[in-house]
Design an enzyme around this catalytic site. Structure first.
Site, short mmCIF file in Angstrom:
data_model
loop_
_atom_site.label_atom_id
_atom_site.label_comp_id
_atom_site.label_asym_id
_atom_site.label_seq_id
_atom_site.Cartn_x
_atom_site.Cartn_y
_atom_site.Cartn_z
N GLU A 169 0.78 -1.14 0.04
CA GLU A 169 0.37 -0.49 -0.02
C GLU A 169 0.85 1.65 0.13
OE1 GLU A 169 -4.17 -1.02 0.82
OE2 GLU A 169 -2.83 -0.32 3.13
N GLY A 175 -6.20 6.61 0.17
CA GLY A 175 -6.88 7.88 0.35
C GLY A 175 -7.59 8.69 -0.64
C1 PEP Z 1 -6.34 1.05 3.65
O1 PEP Z 1 -7.24 2.04 3.76
O2 PEP Z 1 -6.23 0.31 3.45
C2 PEP Z 1 -6.76 1.71 1.52
C3 PEP Z 1 -6.00 1.12 0.74
O3 PEP Z 1 -7.43 2.63 1.69
P1 PEP Z 1 -8.62 3.73 0.05
O4 PEP Z 1 -8.65 2.56 -0.39
O5 PEP Z 1 -9.15 4.76 0.82
O6 PEP Z 1 -7.16 4.39 -0.48
#
Ligand code: PEP
Length: 255
Positions: A169, A175
């Site tokens: 990530e 976000g």
């Molecule tokens: C997350 O909370 O792990 C995430 C990837 O959030 P988002 O999809 O909103 O970017």
């Protein structure tokens, strides 16, 4: 063939009635569809776990948690233990999410202890790694991801390693509406699998599932999940609406 995993991270959203309504809408949308090639998981805020567990009765959707402490019990005000989560039938725990690392100051060492505790309580850790914008811009993404892996996975045996779930990530994509391109994500996922191969051997590296997270939505999920090393998605914002999450669950993937 690795089963895909589509996981919802609800973060600090929803009250019990809203959580129940979201699960009901999701189950209605997915209907009786049975997926043989993928699994679905929701990770609500800890206080919603009993409500969501109840709402998920009769459903193949699995129950996850967003965080936990590594000790069994004791004077740790405000924390939740692995034993408590396991008692509610939680099967997966997100560990080392960037919001835990950057807002709450969790270290690689603490994340390693939590991964160990999850496995010791027969829960599957979903261990998150990812570089910040600044680390990305200075070309250090892979270096950061490998360091986070080393800290988080230091205690694992080869037998245990294949059973965990990794989530790449990039912090700059969470976000923000900015998603890593499928090529960018695939390149880091390939490197994570390579690091598993080196450290734990061929078989765990082939089995371990590596999710992508960071602004995944109904429009970009197909292209991400069609990459061979992207084994699913960890979804924040787009998991809070039944129609968008159901569409993500139905992602088209490469055969
Ligand atoms: C997350 O909370 O792990 C995430 C990837 O959030 P988002 O999809 O909103 O970017």
């Amino acid at each position: 063939m690795r089963k895909k995993l589509i996981a919802a991270n609800w973060k600090m959203h929803l009250v019990p009635g809203e959580a129940r309504a979201l699960i009901a809408a999701l189950m209605a949308d997915l209907g009786r569809e049975t997926f043989t090639d993928r699994e679905v998981l929701v990770a609500p805020a800890a206080i919603l776990i009993p409500e969501v567990k109840d709402a998920l009765k009769q459903s193949p959707i699995m129950l996850g948690a967003q965080n936990m402490f590594y000790e069994e019990k004791g004077a740790f005000t405000g924390e939740i233990s692995p034993t408590m989560l396991a008692a509610y039938g939680v099967t997966h725990v997100i560990i080392g999410h960037s919001e835990r690392r950057h807002i709450f100051g969790e270290s690689d060492e603490m994340i390693g202890l939590k991964v160990r505790a999850a496995l010791d309580h027969r829960m599957t850790p979903i261990m998150c790694v990812g570089e910040t914008q600044e680390e990305h811009d200075s070309g250090r993404a892979l270096e950061v991801v490998l360091r986070q892996m080393e800290g988080g996975l230091g205690s694992l045996s080869s037998d245990e390693a294949g059973g965990i779930v990794m989530a790449y990530e990039p912090v700059w994509a969470i976000g923000t509406g900015r998603t890593a391109t499928p090529e960018q994500a695939e390149s880091i996922h390939g490197a994570i699998r390579g690091a598993f191969n080196e450290r734990f051997g061929h078989s765990p590296a082939q089995i371990v599932r590596i999710l992508y997270g960071g602004s995944v939505n109904a429009d970009n999920v197909d292209s991400l999940l069609s990459r061979p090393d992207i084994d699913g998605a960890l979804v924040g914002g787009a998991s809070l609406k039944a129609d968008s999450f159901a569409r993500i669950v139905r992602a088209r993937t490469a055969k």
